[in-house]
Structure formats: structure tokens, C-alpha cells
Design a protein around this motif. Structure first.
Motif, PDB file in Angstrom:
ATOM      1  N   PRO A 139       0.806  -1.237   0.000  1.00 11.21           N
ATOM      2  CA  PRO A 139       0.000   0.000   0.000  1.00 11.21           C
ATOM      3  C   PRO A 139       0.835   1.281   0.000  1.00 11.21           C
ATOM      4  O   PRO A 139       0.509   2.240  -0.704  1.00 11.21           O
ATOM      5  N   HIS A 140       1.913   1.312   0.767  1.00 11.60           N
ATOM      6  CA  HIS A 140       2.698   2.549   0.846  1.00 11.60           C
ATOM      7  C   HIS A 140       3.380   2.848  -0.490  1.00 11.60           C
ATOM      8  O   HIS A 140       3.381   4.010  -0.945  1.00 11.60           O
ATOM      9  N   LEU A 141       3.941   1.845  -1.130  1.00  8.80           N
ATOM     10  CA  LEU A 141       4.580   2.052  -2.425  1.00  8.80           C
ATOM     11  C   LEU A 141       3.544   2.396  -3.496  1.00  8.80           C
ATOM     12  O   LEU A 141       3.802   3.228  -4.376  1.00  8.80           O
ATOM     13  N   GLU A 142       2.367   1.755  -3.411  1.00  9.31           N
ATOM     14  CA  GLU A 142       1.316   2.044  -4.379  1.00  9.31           C
ATOM     15  C   GLU A 142       0.828   3.487  -4.249  1.00  9.31           C
ATOM     16  O   GLU A 142       0.567   4.164  -5.247  1.00  9.31           O
ATOM     17  N   ALA A 143       0.721   3.969  -3.012  1.00  7.78           N
ATOM     18  CA  ALA A 143       0.307   5.357  -2.797  1.00  7.78           C
ATOM     19  C   ALA A 143       1.354   6.332  -3.352  1.00  7.78           C
ATOM     20  O   ALA A 143       1.017   7.341  -3.980  1.00  7.78           O
ATOM     21  N   PHE A 144       2.623   6.008  -3.125  1.00  8.78           N
ATOM     22  CA  PHE A 144       3.681   6.870  -3.666  1.00  8.78           C
ATOM     23  C   PHE A 144       3.659   6.854  -5.193  1.00  8.78           C
ATOM     24  O   PHE A 144       3.816   7.891  -5.834  1.00  8.78           O
ATOM     25  N   TYR A 145       3.442   5.681  -5.774  1.00  9.85           N
ATOM     26  CA  TYR A 145       3.438   5.535  -7.234  1.00  9.85           C
ATOM     27  C   TYR A 145       2.303   6.324  -7.870  1.00  9.85           C
ATOM     28  O   TYR A 145       2.493   6.995  -8.885  1.00  9.85           O
ATOM     29  N   SER A 146       1.120   6.261  -7.287  1.00 11.13           N
ATOM     30  CA  SER A 146      -0.051   6.893  -7.893  1.00 11.13           C
ATOM     31  C   SER A 146      -0.143   8.388  -7.588  1.00 11.13           C
ATOM     32  O   SER A 146      -0.717   9.148  -8.374  1.00 11.13           O
ATOM     33  N   GLN A 147       0.425   8.824  -6.465  1.00 16.29           N
ATOM     34  CA  GLN A 147       0.239  10.212  -6.047  1.00 16.29           C
ATOM     35  C   GLN A 147       1.442  11.108  -6.319  1.00 16.29           C
ATOM     36  O   GLN A 147       1.280  12.310  -6.502  1.00 16.29           O
ATOM     37  N   ARG A 148       2.640  10.522  -6.385  1.00 13.07           N
ATOM     38  CA  ARG A 148       3.829  11.370  -6.490  1.00 13.07           C
ATOM     39  C   ARG A 148       4.625  11.114  -7.761  1.00 13.07           C
ATOM     40  O   ARG A 148       4.756  12.007  -8.600  1.00 13.07           O
ATOM     41  N   GLU A 169      13.330  -0.827  -5.845  1.00 18.46           N
ATOM     42  CA  GLU A 169      13.542  -0.570  -7.268  1.00 18.46           C
ATOM     43  C   GLU A 169      12.850  -1.618  -8.132  1.00 18.46           C
ATOM     44  O   GLU A 169      12.257  -1.296  -9.170  1.00 18.46           O
ATOM     45  N   ALA A 170      12.919  -2.899  -7.700  1.00 12.58           N
ATOM     46  CA  ALA A 170      12.262  -3.964  -8.465  1.00 12.58           C
ATOM     47  C   ALA A 170      10.749  -3.793  -8.463  1.00 12.58           C
ATOM     48  O   ALA A 170      10.079  -4.021  -9.479  1.00 12.58           O
ATOM     49  N   TRP A 171      10.193  -3.370  -7.331  1.00 10.31           N
ATOM     50  CA  TRP A 171       8.733  -3.168  -7.255  1.00 10.31           C
ATOM     51  C   TRP A 171       8.299  -2.073  -8.227  1.00 10.31           C
ATOM     52  O   TRP A 171       7.298  -2.236  -8.938  1.00 10.31           O
ATOM     53  N   PHE A 172       9.027  -0.969  -8.263  1.00  8.85           N
ATOM     54  CA  PHE A 172       8.655   0.127  -9.164  1.00  8.85           C
ATOM     55  C   PHE A 172       8.834  -0.274 -10.625  1.00  8.85           C
ATOM     56  O   PHE A 172       8.055   0.150 -11.476  1.00  8.85           O
ATOM     57  N   ARG A 173       9.848  -1.080 -10.934  1.00 10.46           N
ATOM     58  CA  ARG A 173       9.994  -1.537 -12.311  1.00 10.46           C
ATOM     59  C   ARG A 173       8.811  -2.396 -12.726  1.00 10.46           C
ATOM     60  O   ARG A 173       8.262  -2.242 -13.821  1.00 10.46           O
ATOM     61  N   LEU A 195      11.764   4.953   1.461  1.00 11.72           N
ATOM     62  CA  LEU A 195      10.700   3.993   1.187  1.00 11.72           C
ATOM     63  C   LEU A 195      11.073   2.601   1.663  1.00 11.72           C
ATOM     64  O   LEU A 195      10.230   1.872   2.199  1.00 11.72           O
ATOM     65  N   ALA A 196      12.321   2.205   1.463  1.00  7.96           N
ATOM     66  CA  ALA A 196      12.762   0.876   1.900  1.00  7.96           C
ATOM     67  C   ALA A 196      12.680   0.745   3.421  1.00  7.96           C
ATOM     68  O   ALA A 196      12.251  -0.295   3.943  1.00  7.96           O
ATOM     69  N   LYS A 197      13.072   1.790   4.131  1.00  9.46           N
ATOM     70  CA  LYS A 197      13.020   1.738   5.592  1.00  9.46           C
ATOM     71  C   LYS A 197      11.580   1.691   6.088  1.00  9.46           C
ATOM     72  O   LYS A 197      11.255   0.964   7.037  1.00  9.46           O
ATOM     73  N   HIS A 198      10.710   2.447   5.455  1.00 13.01           N
ATOM     74  CA  HIS A 198       9.307   2.478   5.883  1.00 13.01           C
ATOM     75  C   HIS A 198       8.625   1.140   5.646  1.00 13.01           C
ATOM     76  O   HIS A 198       7.789   0.700   6.455  1.00 13.01           O
ATOM     77  N   CYS A 199       8.973   0.454   4.565  1.00 16.81           N
ATOM     78  CA  CYS A 199       8.348  -0.827   4.230  1.00 16.81           C
ATOM     79  C   CYS A 199       9.135  -2.021   4.751  1.00 16.81           C
ATOM     80  O   CYS A 199       8.732  -3.171   4.518  1.00 16.81           O
ATOM     81  N   ASP A 200      10.260  -1.759   5.390  1.00 16.20           N
ATOM     82  CA  ASP A 200      11.106  -2.823   5.943  1.00 16.20           C
ATOM     83  C   ASP A 200      11.585  -3.784   4.851  1.00 16.20           C
ATOM     84  O   ASP A 200      11.505  -5.014   4.988  1.00 16.20           O
ATOM     85  N   ILE A 201      12.090  -3.244   3.790  1.00 15.93           N
ATOM     86  CA  ILE A 201      12.653  -4.031   2.699  1.00 15.93           C
ATOM     87  C   ILE A 201      13.937  -3.352   2.244  1.00 15.93           C
ATOM     88  O   ILE A 201      14.301  -2.290   2.759  1.00 15.93           O
ATOM     89  N   VAL A 230      12.336  12.531  -7.901  1.00 11.60           N
ATOM     90  CA  VAL A 230      11.307  13.499  -7.524  1.00 11.60           C
ATOM     91  C   VAL A 230      11.662  14.357  -6.321  1.00 11.60           C
ATOM     92  O   VAL A 230      11.148  15.455  -6.181  1.00 11.60           O
ATOM     93  N   SER A 231      12.497  13.863  -5.439  1.00  9.82           N
ATOM     94  CA  SER A 231      12.709  14.583  -4.195  1.00  9.82           C
ATOM     95  C   SER A 231      13.889  15.532  -4.313  1.00  9.82           C
ATOM     96  O   SER A 231      15.039  15.122  -4.375  1.00  9.82           O
ATOM     97  N   LEU A 232      13.596  16.819  -4.338  1.00 10.64           N
ATOM     98  CA  LEU A 232      14.646  17.823  -4.372  1.00 10.64           C
ATOM     99  C   LEU A 232      15.097  18.215  -2.973  1.00 10.64           C
ATOM    100  O   LEU A 232      16.117  18.877  -2.811  1.00 10.64           O
TER     101      LEU A 232
END
Length: 412
Positions: free
Chosen positions: A81-90, A123-127, A111-117, A97-99
Motif C-alpha cells: 500500500p505505501h509504495l502504491e500510494a507513492f506511485y499513484s500520487q507522487r 527498485e524492483a517493485w517500481f519496475r 521507502l525501503a526503511k518504511h516498508c522494511d525491505i 522526484v525529491s529535491l
């Protein structure tokens, strides 16, 4: 509104000096182009959209299956859910994206720390998630098939109605009696149908496949619609019909090459590409500037003095010519690859979804790590199903890679 309407339709903008709108009123036995005629293109554009929807499902889709169009097997991204929210909203690529971060990679690490991965798993999930949104070969084939059908009909109809026209053979006839030149019913419908088709392309641009030259295509559609609309109101119909015929003469070859490319007919695609490249370079870099632009810039001056419409019309033609040069450069790159490498790897002109091949290669490198992560983050029942699914997918990918390695040398 009345002041705006009066300013917009000032005769100095649309007609040569000494000609008024009263002079352009239809006379007995003759029909002059009128601005109100352009209203017909809007319902025609909507009709094209409906016709395209039916054509792609009733004609293009069955044809693609018969020709052997196959969609790539893509491994879906696991639900996070957290990665999906980032993908769809940001953003679809978090590292860009982060300046506010001191380092571009810090966004992925957060993102990796928040999702514990791990970072590689993010990177593989976003690909994988980006691959899910990429259009399939079937969808691309249907879109190319629709455009091919229109361009073939438009080019055939345009050639039929212009072959007997005097300005088809002698461009000086484009200005004989200008602007009081009557328009026939055949040329009327040819002109407005082409304009309506480009309106439909512009209306569907948000749902069509986003290609490498997306911005250039938007500029091309807007310039074409403006060019056709303005030329019709100014009665540049004769020269406008030549512009449309020149463009349609090579466009259907490009779309046919795309169709066979998606179907996997490599030799046929390469042969059509050579024919298309030749036709494009001849018509857009030779015929268009020497016949059309030379006619509007030089020969027209023999009939009337320059006015606003003269400069505006030629400006739009030069914009189109600039786009022709841009696409010709991409095509020449493909010709270079075809001659020295013996194949055309992709359509660099307008059919490259950027980054797909790079994503696929990187995805293979992280396949085992991604599978182990999915096993840890699913329930026991879902874990068994995920293992079975991944094994099937991996087997399919392995078979595809082994069969492909028998035909082509490894590039890495």
C-alpha cells in the motif's frame, strides 16, 4: 463577445488586400469556403472516435490474432500500500522526484526503511509496477491498424479527387483567381474529413499510447488543425489538399510497418520500413519544401501582396517542415542501424516506450531477491499460490530467453 467576434474575423487577417467578406459570398453555381463550415468537423470527430472504438474491437483485434500478435508476460508487482500510494500520487520513479533530499537515492532508502525491505526490492517493485501500466502489443497493434485504415482510405480518396485537378500538375493554378475560387463537393468533404480526423486524434491523445515523440505529436496535431482551419477560411483549399496528400502518402506505410512489427513479422516489417523511409524522405524533405512551401512563399506573391494570412500560413508550414526534419533525423538513425546491423530494433520515430528494455534487464537481475521478499510478506495460502505463479512465470521467461538465445547473439 461582439467586439471579439468582430476583431477575430477582420478581413485583413484572412483575405488579401482589396478583398472583403462580401466578395466571398456564394454565388449562383459556385460555393466558396465559409468559416461556419468548420462546425461540421466537431460531430465528424466524435463519429471518428465511435468508429475507431468499433473498428479496433471488430476488425483490428481479430486481425491481430490471425497475424500472431502476442503480449509479453509481465510479472505483477506484489501489493504494497505505501509504495502504491507513492506511485499513484507522487511519481513512477522515486529517485527523480525529491529535491529536498541531499542525495537522489535517499528517497528510495526512505521507502525501503518504511516498508522494511531493501533498496533493490523497492527498485524492483517500481519496475514491475511501471511494466503493468505499459501498453500491450495488442493495444498498440489496434491503434496502428486504425490509423493505417484511415490513411489508406484518405490517400486513395485524395488521389482520386486530385488526379484531374489542374493544380495537382501545375502549382501555379493554386493561385489562379485566388481567393475567389469555388470548391467542389469532393474537395469540401476531403478537406473537412481530414480536419475532423485530426480533431479526433487530439481529443484521444490522453488515452492513446504515450510515445517517445509525444510532445512533437501534440505540436503536429495542433499545427495541422490550425493550418487546415485557417487555410479553409482563407480559401487556401487548393494548396491545402496538396499538403494533406503529401502527408498521407507515407503515413500509411509507417502504420503498416508497426502492425507487422507487433505481430513479429520481422522481414516484412523491415521491408516496409525501407519503403516508408524512402517515401518519407522524398515527400517530406524534397516534394514538400520544393513544391508546397515554394508555391506559398514565392509563386503566391505573383497574385497578391503579402498580408497577415500569408505570413501565418507559411509560418505553420515551416513548423511542419521543422517536425519533418526532426523525424527524418530519427529515421536516418534507424536506416543506419538497419544497414550496419541488419535489423530495425524499434521505431525511433514515434513508437518507443522509453525505458522498457532497461527495466526488463534490471528486473531479471533482482528476480530471486524479489521472490523471497514476496514469500515473507504473504499469508501461507497466498505464499503457496505466489510460489506456484512465480515458478510458472519464471519457467515461461526462461523458455523465452532460451529460445531467443538460439536465434540472436547475447548483447550483454
Amino acid at each position: 463577445m461582439g467586439a471579439l467576434d468582430q476583431w477575430l474575423w477582420r478581413q485583413e487577417y484572412w483575405l488579401p488586400p482589396g478583398i472583403t467578406w462580401e466578395d466571398m459570398q456564394a454565388q449562383e453555381g459556385a460555393h466558396y469556403p465559409q468559416p461556419r463550415d468548420l462546425l461540421v468537423t466537431l460531430p465528424l470527430a466524435l463519429g471518428f472516435i465511435v468508429l475507431r472504438y468499433a473498428f479496433e474491437r471488430l476488425v483490428a483485434l481479430p486481425l491481430g490474432r490471425r497475424l500472431g500478435v502476442r503480449d509479453r508476460t509481465r510479472v505483477p508487482a506484489s501489493p504494497v500500500p505505501h509504495l502504491e500510494a507513492f506511485y499513484s500520487q507522487r511519481s513512477h520513479q522515486p529517485s527523480q522526484v525529491s529535491l529536498r533530499c541531499a542525495c537522489a537515492q535517499r528517497e528510495i532508502l526512505c521507502l525501503a526503511k518504511h516498508c522494511d525491505i531493501t533498496r533493490r526490492q523497492v527498485e524492483a517493485w517500481f519496475r514491475r509496477r511501471r511494466n503493468q501500466d505499459r501498453p500491450s502489443n495488442t493495444r498498440k497493434f489496434c491503434e496502428a491498424c486504425w490509423r493505417f485504415a484511415f490513411y489508406v482510405v484518405a490517400f486513395t480518396a485524395g488521389l482520386a479527387v486530385l488526379i484531374d485537378a489542374p493544380w495537382f500538375w501545375d502549382q501555379r493554378e493554386c493561385w489562379n483567381g485566388y481567393p475567389q475560387q469555388s470548391i467542389s463537393q469532393a474537395h469540401y468533404w476531403y478537406y473537412l474529413t481530414e480536419l475532423a480526423f485530426y480533431w479526433s486524434l487530439l481529443l484521444c491523445v490522453s488515452v492513446d499510447i504515450k510515445r517517445k515523440d509525444f510532445k512533437e505529436q501534440i505540436i503536429h496535431h495542433i499545427a495541422t488543425i490550425t493550418l487546415l482551419g485557417f487555410s479553409y477560411c482563407s480559401n487556401y483549399v487548393r494548396i491545402g489538399t496538396l499538403v494533406m496528400l503529401v502527408h498521407d502518402s507515407s503515413d500509411f506505410l509507417l502504420e503498416s510497418a508497426k502492425m507487422f512489427n507487433y505481430a513479429g513479422w520481422r522481414k516484412t516489417c523491415d521491408g516496409l520500413f525501407v519503403v516508408f523511409a524512402t517515401a518519407f524522405l522524398v515527400t517530406r524533405l524534397l516534394v514538400f519544401p520544393t513544391k508546397v512551401i515554394h508555391t506559398t512563399l514565392i509563386l503566391s506573391m505573383e497574385v497578391f501582396a503579402p498580408f497577415f494570412g500569408y505570413y501565418f500560413f507559411n509560418f505553420l508550414l515551416l513548423v511542419l517542415q521543422a517536425l519533418h526534419i526532426f523525424w527524418a533525423w530519427l529515421i536516418l538513425r534507424m536506416v543506419y542501424k538497419f544497414i550496419f546491423q541488419g535489423k530495425v530494433e524499434r521505431d525511433e520515430r514515434s513508437d518507443e516506450e522509453s525505458g522498457e528494455e532497461e527495466d526488463s534487464e534490471e528486473e531479471e537481475e533482482t528476480e530471486e531477491e524479489e521472490c523471497s521478499w514476496e514469500k515473507r510478506n504473504t499469508s501461507p495460502i497466498d505464499s503457496r499460490l505466489a510460489i506456484l505463479t512465480n515458478n510458472c512465470v519464471l519457467n515461461n521467461l526462461t523458455n523465452q530467453r532460451s529460445s531467443a538465445s538460439g536465434r540472436l547473439p547475447k548483447s550483454r
